[in-house]
Scaffold this motif. Structure first.
Motif, PDB file in Angstrom:
ATOM      1  N   GLY A  83       0.829  -1.210   0.000  1.00 58.05           N
ATOM      2  CA  GLY A  83       0.000   0.000   0.000  1.00 58.05           C
ATOM      3  C   GLY A  83       0.860   1.255   0.000  1.00 58.05           C
ATOM      4  O   GLY A  83       0.574   2.230  -0.708  1.00 58.05           O
ATOM      5  N   LEU A  84       1.940   1.244   0.788  1.00 53.27           N
ATOM      6  CA  LEU A  84       2.818   2.419   0.871  1.00 53.27           C
ATOM      7  C   LEU A  84       3.534   2.643  -0.462  1.00 53.27           C
ATOM      8  O   LEU A  84       3.679   3.780  -0.927  1.00 53.27           O
ATOM      9  N   ILE A  85       3.973   1.538  -1.076  1.00 54.82           N
ATOM     10  CA  ILE A  85       4.653   1.667  -2.381  1.00 54.82           C
ATOM     11  C   ILE A  85       3.672   2.213  -3.422  1.00 54.82           C
ATOM     12  O   ILE A  85       4.027   3.065  -4.245  1.00 54.82           O
ATOM     13  N   ARG A  86       2.420   1.759  -3.342  1.00 52.13           N
ATOM     14  CA  ARG A  86       1.413   2.229  -4.306  1.00 52.13           C
ATOM     15  C   ARG A  86       1.074   3.706  -4.123  1.00 52.13           C
ATOM     16  O   ARG A  86       0.754   4.397  -5.084  1.00 52.13           O
ATOM     17  N   MET A  87       1.157   4.174  -2.857  1.00 50.40           N
ATOM     18  CA  MET A  87       0.846   5.595  -2.579  1.00 50.40           C
ATOM     19  C   MET A  87       1.940   6.527  -3.091  1.00 50.40           C
ATOM     20  O   MET A  87       1.736   7.728  -3.225  1.00 50.40           O
ATOM     21  N   ALA A  88       3.153   5.964  -3.315  1.00 52.15           N
ATOM     22  CA  ALA A  88       4.303   6.807  -3.652  1.00 52.15           C
ATOM     23  C   ALA A  88       4.571   6.813  -5.157  1.00 52.15           C
ATOM     24  O   ALA A  88       4.146   5.913  -5.888  1.00 52.15           O
ATOM     25  N   ASP A  89       5.305   7.858  -5.618  1.00 55.71           N
ATOM     26  CA  ASP A  89       5.740   7.898  -7.018  1.00 55.71           C
ATOM     27  C   ASP A  89       7.050   7.128  -7.171  1.00 55.71           C
ATOM     28  O   ASP A  89       7.357   6.614  -8.246  1.00 55.71           O
ATOM     29  N   LEU A  90       7.834   7.133  -6.106  1.00 60.23           N
ATOM     30  CA  LEU A  90       9.181   6.552  -6.145  1.00 60.23           C
ATOM     31  C   LEU A  90       9.425   5.805  -4.841  1.00 60.23           C
ATOM     32  O   LEU A  90       9.049   6.291  -3.764  1.00 60.23           O
ATOM     33  N   THR A  91      10.048   4.629  -4.937  1.00 61.98           N
ATOM     34  CA  THR A  91      10.479   3.908  -3.725  1.00 61.98           C
ATOM     35  C   THR A  91      11.999   3.914  -3.684  1.00 61.98           C
ATOM     36  O   THR A  91      12.653   3.684  -4.711  1.00 61.98           O
ATOM     37  N   SER A 126       7.573  -3.194  -9.633  1.00 63.75           N
ATOM     38  CA  SER A 126       7.397  -3.636 -11.010  1.00 63.75           C
ATOM     39  C   SER A 126       5.904  -3.786 -11.365  1.00 63.75           C
ATOM     40  O   SER A 126       5.444  -3.274 -12.377  1.00 63.75           O
ATOM     41  N   GLU A 127       5.164  -4.453 -10.481  1.00 65.63           N
ATOM     42  CA  GLU A 127       3.744  -4.719 -10.769  1.00 65.63           C
ATOM     43  C   GLU A 127       2.904  -3.440 -10.801  1.00 65.63           C
ATOM     44  O   GLU A 127       1.906  -3.357 -11.509  1.00 65.63           O
ATOM     45  N   ASN A 128       3.312  -2.445  -9.971  1.00 63.79           N
ATOM     46  CA  ASN A 128       2.515  -1.213  -9.891  1.00 63.79           C
ATOM     47  C   ASN A 128       3.076  -0.074 -10.738  1.00 63.79           C
ATOM     48  O   ASN A 128       2.632   1.061 -10.624  1.00 63.79           O
TER      49      ASN A 128
END
Ligand code: NAD
Ligand code: UDP
Length: 387
Positions: A83-91, A126-128
């Motif tokens: 969820g956190l990765i999806r909320m962000a533009d960059l990890t 990758s998936e998102n």
């Protein structure tokens, strides 16, 4: 915070949200500081600890309070990660076990942390369709080709035999029972996996290979803000010895060579990667300072001189002692002989160059160490007064 900032191609930089995993560590704390002070970006700071970024999280009146959120979670086993990765533009993934004393004594934890635990991060990015900046290490190069030449070979002076290049140097590790290389090998495999995700599935990635970044807040001082028996990286080991007025321990004579870069210079390079995706995506970058090369023995001598200057204390009679690697690290330790980063790619893509000399970076770092720890060490070592 600056407004109207532009990237290297003159385009206006738009504010983004960054999911920073391992934000509570040494590099993460400096990166969070930089992002809060000089940019408009938001940070979702993920870590199991937050001591090193507490000053950025509290009080709520801080000017950037609405741009940084701390999420205490262990990426090994927490369903909130995606969820956190999806909320962000960059990890940005910094999470790792990365102290050499652990590589040969906790090889399973080291391999799990640096490879297995990073897998879901890569997969979710990758998936998102999210961009990833992954922290690898200069240790993926292992030993230099020159290390295998006879000691008196003139080729040892030829940079072709020791300068480490992202796109052409081989990765040379010791045998399997030299468990030191568990870390480098796990980092190399995750690099290969990320590269393959880029090639096959279009993942937008940047890989960073830090070459001995040092500065304030690196690791811990044993018995003060970390375990008494803990063995941190060399800056904190030597700082601890200096603070306690003990000889600095030179592993196997301190003949290995390292190049040290100041954390604040290195953070500038990471910021360029964050804000110039078109120039950074698909690249692996060495980030180090080729001009700051010393043997570990020379580092010990320089730190002793600098510490005397900043603390006002004279140095002890025997400032260094030799210790075998088996005694210091245990069975299975091995070492990288020499680490000079080639700077061609980072220069070409991002125009970055380190600025700070070794003396200057040690002076500001040891001033910090003295200011932060000298009193606590005095208290911890003073004997109770007999009644
Ligand atoms: P650090 O140990 O200070 O920071 C790592 C942070 O990751 C820690 O705060 C730790 O709590 C966190 N972390 C570890 N596992 C986690 C998990 N499962 N869940 C959540 N958080 C977790 O190290 P650093 O020096 O800041 O290094 C950051 C990265 O850079 C690492 O990947 C390291 O391998 C790489 N690196 C650093 C250097 C250097 O010179 N400092 C050199 C080579 C590579
Ligand atoms: N080292 C040393 N004394 C110490 C700690 C480290 O001589 O108290 C040496 C270590 O053997 C290595 C170098 O210093 O050659 C750098 O060690 P560090 O832990 O910083 O990590 P590395 O650069 O090997 O990844």
């Amino acid at each position: 915070m600056a407004t109207g900032r532009v990237d290297l191609d003159g385009n206006t930089i738009k504010p983004i949200t960054i999911c920073m995993i391992g934000a509570g560590g040494f590099i993460g704390s400096h990166l969070c500081e930089k992002l809060m002070a000089d940019t408009p970006h938001k940070v979702l700071a993920v870590d199991v600890y937050n001591d090193k970024i507490k000053h950025l999280l509290e009080p709520s009146s801080l000017p950037w309070a609405d741009r940084i959120q701390f999420h205490r979670l262990n990426i090994k086993n927490d369903s909130r990660l995606e969820g956190l990765i999806r909320m962000a533009d960059l990890t940005i993934n910094l999470a790792a076990i990365c102290t050499p004393a652990d590589y040969n004594t906790r090889p399973l934890d080291t391999i799990y942390s640096n490879f297995i635990d990073a897998l879901p991060v890569v997969k979710y990015c990758s998936e998102n369709g999210k961009r990833l900046i992954h922290f690898s290490t200069c240790e993926v190069y292992g030993k230099t080709i020159g290390a295998f030449l006879p000691k008196d070979s003139p080729l040892r002076q030829d940079p072709n035999y020791y300068v480490l290049k992202e796109d052409s140097s081989p990765c040379i590790f010791g045998s399997i029972e030299k468990q030191r290389w568990s870390y480098a090998c796990a980092k190399q495999l995750i690099e290969r996996l990320i590269y393959a995700e880029g090639a096959e599935n279009g993942l937008e990635f940047t890989i960073v290979r830090p070459f001995n970044w040092i500065g304030p807040r690196m690791d811990f001082i044993p018995g003060i803000d970390g375990p008494s028996e803990g063995v941190p990286r060399v800056l904190a080991c030597f700082s601890n010895n200096l603070l306690r007025r003990e000889p600095l321990k030179l592993v196997d004579g301190g003949q290995s060579q390292r190049t040290f870069v100041y954390i604040k210079d290195a953070i500038e390079a990471v910021l360029l990667m964050i804000e110039n995706p078109a120039r950074a995506n698909g690249h692996i970058f060495n980030v180090g300072n080729p001009n700051n090369e010393v043997t570990v023995r020379q580092l010990a001598e320089m730190m002793t001189q600098v510490y005397s200057k900043v603390s006002g204390e004279s140095s002890i009679e025997t400032p260094t002692i030799d210790v075998s690697s088996k005694e210091f690290y245990g069975e299975g330790y091995d070492d990288s002989d020499k680490r000079i980063p080639d700077m061609t790619i980072i220069n070409r893509q991002l125009g970055w160059n380190p600025k700070t000399s070794l003396w200057d970076l040690l002076e500001s770092t040891l001033t910090y160490q003295h200011r932060t720890y000298a009193e606590a060490i005095k208290k911890a070592t003073s004997k109770p007064v007999a009644s």
